[in-house]
Design a protein around this motif. Sequence first.
Motif, mmCIF file in Angstrom:
data_model
loop_
_atom_site.group_PDB
_atom_site.id
_atom_site.type_symbol
_atom_site.label_atom_id
_atom_site.label_comp_id
_atom_site.label_asym_id
_atom_site.label_seq_id
_atom_site.Cartn_x
_atom_site.Cartn_y
_atom_site.Cartn_z
ATOM 1 N N GLN A 118 0.820 -1.215 0.000
ATOM 2 C CA GLN A 118 0.000 0.000 0.000
ATOM 3 C C GLN A 118 0.852 1.262 0.000
ATOM 4 O O GLN A 118 1.993 1.268 0.451
ATOM 5 N N TRP A 119 0.241 2.312 -0.543
ATOM 6 C CA TRP A 119 0.816 3.654 -0.514
ATOM 7 C C TRP A 119 -0.140 4.543 0.277
ATOM 8 O O TRP A 119 -1.327 4.600 -0.019
ATOM 9 N N LYS A 120 0.383 5.252 1.264
ATOM 10 C CA LYS A 120 -0.455 6.142 2.062
ATOM 11 C C LYS A 120 0.106 7.559 2.014
ATOM 12 O O LYS A 120 1.303 7.777 2.225
ATOM 13 N N GLY A 121 -0.784 8.501 1.737
ATOM 14 C CA GLY A 121 -0.415 9.904 1.692
ATOM 15 C C GLY A 121 -0.913 10.636 2.914
ATOM 16 O O GLY A 121 -1.598 10.060 3.777
ATOM 17 N N PRO A 122 -0.616 11.918 3.049
ATOM 18 C CA PRO A 122 -1.081 12.696 4.193
ATOM 19 C C PRO A 122 -2.603 12.726 4.270
ATOM 20 O O PRO A 122 -3.279 12.974 3.286
ATOM 21 N N GLY A 123 -3.126 12.421 5.457
ATOM 22 C CA GLY A 123 -4.567 12.443 5.684
ATOM 23 C C GLY A 123 -5.291 11.177 5.305
ATOM 24 O O GLY A 123 -6.502 11.054 5.555
ATOM 25 N N ASP A 124 -4.599 10.194 4.701
ATOM 26 C CA ASP A 124 -5.269 8.957 4.295
ATOM 27 C C ASP A 124 -5.651 8.115 5.511
ATOM 28 O O ASP A 124 -4.838 7.932 6.419
ATOM 29 N N SER A 125 -6.886 7.604 5.508
ATOM 30 C CA SER A 125 -7.254 6.556 6.451
ATOM 31 C C SER A 125 -7.049 5.212 5.752
ATOM 32 O O SER A 125 -6.229 4.397 6.151
ATOM 33 N N SER A 126 -7.785 4.985 4.658
ATOM 34 C CA SER A 126 -7.477 3.857 3.784
ATOM 35 C C SER A 126 -6.385 4.287 2.811
ATOM 36 O O SER A 126 -6.257 5.473 2.494
ATOM 37 N N PRO A 127 -5.571 3.347 2.326
ATOM 38 C CA PRO A 127 -4.476 3.716 1.431
ATOM 39 C C PRO A 127 -4.971 4.293 0.107
ATOM 40 O O PRO A 127 -5.971 3.835 -0.440
ATOM 41 N N MET A 128 -4.263 5.286 -0.416
ATOM 42 C CA MET A 128 -4.622 5.882 -1.699
ATOM 43 C C MET A 128 -4.475 4.871 -2.833
ATOM 44 O O MET A 128 -5.241 4.891 -3.794
#
Length: 366
Positions: A118-128
């Motif tokens: 997974q890739w997660k950005g700022p503010g993500d709850s579920s991965p982008m």
Amino acid sequence: MRSVLFAVIITTSGAASAAGLDDHFDGSKLDVSKWTTQQVLSHQIEFTKPGRCGSAAIDIVTKEGDDGLECEDDCQRAELRTVKKSWPTFGDEVWYSFSFKITGDVPSTGSARSVIGQWKGPGDSSPMIAQRFDNGVFHITVQDNDVRRVVAKAEGDPDALLTAQNLLGNLEFNEQNVNAIKSLQSLDLISRNAPEVSKQFFSQNLMQSMGPEAKDSDAKALSQALGLPGDGDLVSQFRSLAFVAEPEKYIGKADIEIVPEANRPLPDPRKGWVDMIYRVKPGRTDNEYGPRRSGEIDIWANGEKIVSVKGNIGATLKKKDNFPLAGPYFKFGTYRLRLPGSFHFEFDEFSQSPTRAGLAQLCATH
């Protein structure tokens, strides 16, 4: 000869921009200068020989008795994350390449909510962006805030998948529709995975009302019985999306354009190494700060272009939240609801770069 990736590029603000990172795992020891271990236990990290190209590959092992670190429910979590010094400035274009495969006890059904990258950005709850393996189907999802879309999968008809997602996208997110979609998924899985049970306990008309060959009248009758709006199209098309975990997350509009390439499915990671390349350029048109434009994603598997994605990707950046513009960060391993048996996620030849040319070269292709 593998290419040598360059050092961190520094922007005028002093933040790391699409830092180069390269790990072939040939030393059979985790390099903690590249990976953080706060979401994995030491006994879950093994190495298998040989690797995709070199002498070894890392093997993240989830066993029946394992719990999960930082889990909110009864789940199993064993993930490695790139270190912060390698995170890009959020909005920069970044390229990723890696190889992986799945071995061990791999259930074809019941393996719901299984994230394997997974890739997660700022503010993500579920991965982008997420690589998932639900009910035996490898697929990739992209998130627009709380609404999810499958952008590629390892089997089936991409056009039928897009049709089913569009129909779910037209639904209003409310309790009645959520319960109806969950019931429809349960009926579909029973009809396919336990046909003798469905024959014994359900009418023939009910089972025949699902799937593209269903009679319009049967599909409409089931749709009405479940309280779904429309003429039954969703009931007859839902089968192509029934494998996903949490189908309610696909209800509602998503500003995500999906362009599949030549009807190409993703490879099955149970059958051998899968070589992935991602181009990720985050963005949203409704961001209050950060990248205020459409995000872009391109995905290749085993040397073939699979899909292009464009639109509002990840979480909307609000000024009041003031999240740092760092990431997305990449994680690999296993994050799933608890399942019996031993699950092996083998991973190798990871590379991250601002350009495709900067990615480390892989050995002979498939």
